[in-house]
Enzyme design. Sequence first.
Site, short mmCIF file in Angstrom:
data_model
loop_
_atom_site.label_atom_id
_atom_site.label_comp_id
_atom_site.label_asym_id
_atom_site.label_seq_id
_atom_site.Cartn_x
_atom_site.Cartn_y
_atom_site.Cartn_z
N ASP A 96 0.92 -1.24 0.00
CA ASP A 96 -0.02 0.08 0.12
C ASP A 96 0.93 1.19 0.14
OD1 ASP A 96 -2.45 1.27 0.27
OD2 ASP A 96 -2.45 1.23 2.43
N HIS A 228 -9.22 4.71 -2.26
CA HIS A 228 -8.53 4.53 -0.73
C HIS A 228 -9.32 5.34 0.25
CE1 HIS A 228 -4.40 3.47 -1.75
NE2 HIS A 228 -4.91 3.36 -2.61
N ASN A 271 -10.17 0.08 -0.01
CA ASN A 271 -9.15 0.26 1.29
C ASN A 271 -9.65 0.28 2.60
OD1 ASN A 271 -7.41 -0.43 -1.19
ND2 ASN A 271 -5.83 1.16 -0.36
P1 13P Z 1 -8.91 4.43 5.76
O1 13P Z 1 -8.04 5.37 6.66
O2 13P Z 1 -10.21 4.94 5.43
O3 13P Z 1 -9.28 3.10 6.42
O4 13P Z 1 -7.91 4.30 4.50
C1 13P Z 1 -7.08 3.30 4.25
C2 13P Z 1 -6.39 3.34 3.13
O5 13P Z 1 -6.79 4.03 2.09
C3 13P Z 1 -5.19 2.59 2.98
O6 13P Z 1 -4.48 2.84 1.78
#
Ligand code: 13P
Length: 326
Positions: A96, A228, A271
């Site tokens: 990520d 995301h 995500n």
């Molecule tokens: P959140 O903070 O909304 O869970 O998003 C996580 C994310 O996009 C990881 O790349």
Amino acid sequence: MGNTVHFSDLGLVNTREIFRKAVGGGYAIPAYNFNNLEQLQAIVVACVETSSPVIIQVSKGARNYANETMLRHMAQGAVAMATEMGSKIPIVLHLDHGDSFELCKSCVDSGFSSVMIDGSHLPYEENIALTKKVVDYAHARDVSVEGELGVLAGIEDEVSAEHSTYTQPEEVEDFVAKTGVDSLAISIGTSHGAFKFRLKEGESVPPLRFDILEEIERRLPGFPIVLHGASSVVQEYVELINAYGGHMEGAVGVPEEQLRRAAASAVCKINIDSDGRLAVTAKVREYLAKNPGEFDPRKYLGEARNELVRLIKHKNQAVLGSAGKA
Ligand code: 13P
């Protein structure tokens, strides 16, 4: 690194087939972040029990925290555990927010089946050049690549931005054609972290920019789009945290109906990190407050793990629509 390993030897898959099915099937694949054993166990159990394909993802910070060699064996263990449970759910190990070619290369070499190169903060042409370099290296090894256009606000480990910039739909065809990415993360109003919107008294969460998403979908028909910053910031957890000594007043996220709508469209990867963190923190705080003499981590982390299983099953079934799609 001396001990290069290919993802197929760990039992992992890349994103090609699962994204193809998700785009055509009107659902999104969940991408859950993890850093430790209990989180990964919960993801595997919940996804096996709901028969959902899954992307297990780690940020640069999580990789440093867990140790890259340990991570590879954890991912292999996740596949083995699912198989022992009698399941063949597809499991992707994804980086990520990769921030450099070197990090992406290192992940490809250590068994990741998918990487994100996030050049979204760079000038457009530099984003293209960096992303293309990663794609060339990864595709030669059958590893999938996610790129990003547009900047999300909020904090995700080391990645932070104060303001968001929406993705400009005029750029997406050119970016995808020039880089060869397999999926594209876009910015349509979500943000990282537990404080996604600063709401004044009586205000409700503003809707995501579905008009931008529709325009992107029109320009890139059938192409996998990634969302995301898609935690709902479950209020039950925020309340528990606040009730047991925490201070998270005003934490708010993306309503589930909006995520459901996105999942039914070209968005095929969603995500989720913050909701998992909140579930763990809420249950650990509650357990320790109610059991002040307890000092066995299996007790409070076990409570947290059970809650994570419930949360992930709910997401797969009611929000992403990925349950039953493995
Ligand atoms: P959140 O903070 O909304 O869970 O998003 C996580 C994310 O996009 C990881 O790349």
